[in-house]
Design an enzyme around this catalytic site. Structure first.
Site, short mmCIF file in Angstrom:
data_model
loop_
_atom_site.label_atom_id
_atom_site.label_comp_id
_atom_site.label_asym_id
_atom_site.label_seq_id
_atom_site.Cartn_x
_atom_site.Cartn_y
_atom_site.Cartn_z
N HIS A 347 24.72 69.71 105.04
CA HIS A 347 24.38 68.34 104.62
C HIS A 347 24.77 67.34 105.69
O HIS A 347 24.07 66.35 105.92
CB HIS A 347 25.06 68.00 103.29
N CYS A 348 25.87 67.60 106.37
CA CYS A 348 26.36 66.68 107.41
C CYS A 348 25.37 66.52 108.56
O CYS A 348 25.35 65.48 109.22
CB CYS A 348 27.69 67.18 107.98
N MET A 349 24.57 67.53 108.82
CA MET A 349 23.69 67.50 109.99
C MET A 349 22.27 67.08 109.68
O MET A 349 21.48 66.83 110.59
CB MET A 349 23.67 68.88 110.64
#
Length: 355
Positions: A347-349
């Site tokens: 999700h962070c990327m």
């Protein structure tokens, strides 16, 4: 394209931030290139990205930022060899500081007519690192390439710092976030913003009517409390939240409190949310550092949910739980044992671009 002044408060004109499971035009990613993000372990990271792009391009377009022509060629070679659908990959050359587009990329809001605005929040590298100036240019770049209006959110004359990983929405007026990330004096994003200031910003720019505040993030989280490692909407009134069963673990009390808060809050109609537990993997330690491993860092795309896995017995439980919650989508595990050394996973990327 600059948005007209009359749209300075998009929600007043019918704009809202869609839920992640609503239809996407594309997913935005940034190619990994910074050695210090994965010290000593950068070499396998492009191949992890290739697995992610391969899974996503079965269902939607991927807009991939690459720092320069040389790395564009390298990325294209890796993706082709991994059998990603290159007909659904668009390469855009833009130098960046890092590749965590959830936090540096644009957040899109839409209206009932299908019009979009790219919100260009200020990015300052989680109020922690000195080099963020190139990443701060990503939203304006994306808006220009897409030919959509761009707007820099402000509040009381202050350009607002906001990372996509610090919020999660159900697309119908609810937003999840944490006090640790937005209200703490540590890594303070918008001094001297209060709870009320943030709630006004979310109402004005994202169409949010109620903010659900959790307390602290997981141990090892470099961002100081991002919600996307804790709890996520998977439906209009359904939330998954990570739970630690080992009472001796540092995360146990933190996650118990957050679960209790979620079980006590209500939606806009006063109805309690359905709260579904996700397990936590066993601690993953590398070079003496506990890494922020969490199954809540999954990403929902058009026909697929990609889920971080950690070579842990709890992997199959997390995958099964999410498969039950998303019966109309593939649920695909992506090994993130190497990726999480960069202190973030799927999700962070990723950053969704709604239709």
């Amino acid at each position: 394209m600059t948005v007209p002044t009359l749209l300075d408060k998009p929600a007043a004109r019918g704009y809202r931030m869609p839920a992640e499971w609503e239809p996407h035009a594309a997913t935005w990613l940034g190619w990994p290139h910074r050695e210090s993000d994965w010290p000593g372990r950068l070499e396998p990271i492009p191949w992890v990205y290739a697995e992610i792009v391969r899974a996503l391009t079965r269902h939607e377009v991927v807009n991939l930022l690459v720092p320069d022509a040389k790395r564009a060629d390298f990325a294209a070679d890796v993706l082709s060899r991994a059998n990603a659908d290159m007909g659904r990959v668009k390469l855009w050359e833009l130098p960046t500081d890092r590749s965590w587009l959830r936090d540096s990329g644009p957040i899109f809001v839409t209206n009932a007519a299908g019009e979009r605005i790219a919100l260009d929040w200020r990015f300052n590298a989680w109020a922690k690192y000195p080099d963020w100036q190139r990443d701060d240019l990503v939203p304006a770049f994306a808006a220009q390439k897409l030919n959509v209006p761009s707007l820099q959110p402000t509040h009381n004359g202050h350009r607002v710092v906001l990372e996509g990983g610090s919020i999660d929405v159900n697309g119908a007026g609810l937003l999840l976030t944490t006090e640790e990330c937005l209200l703490s004096k540590t890594q303070e994003r918008n001094p001297p913003f209060s709870r009320a200031d943030y709630e006004q910003v979310f109402a004005d720019y994202l169409g949010v009517k109620k903010v659900l505040w959790l307390n602290r993030g997981i141990v090892g989280d470099d961002t100081h409390g991002h919600i996307d490692d804790l709890a996520r909407f998977v439906g209009a009134r359904t939330v998954v939240t990570v739970v630690e069963t080992n009472t001796a673990d540092e995360n146990y009390a933190i996650l118990q409190e957050n679960r209790e808060r979620l079980e006590s809050v209500t939606d806009l109609s006063g109805t309690k949310l359905e709260v579904v537990p996700l397990p936590m993997p066993r601690p993953l330690i590398f070079d003496g550092t506990r890494l922020p491993t969490s199954y809540a860092n999954f990403y929902i795309a058009n026909g697929v949910v990609i889920v971080p896995t950690f070579n842990d017995p709890a992997d199959r439980v997390a995958l099964g739980t999410l498969a039950d919650l998303f019966p109309g989508r593939e649920v695909v595990g992506i090994s993130c044992v190497d990726l999480v050394w960069g202190l973030g996973t799927l999700h962070c990327m990723t950053q969704q671009e709604p239709l």
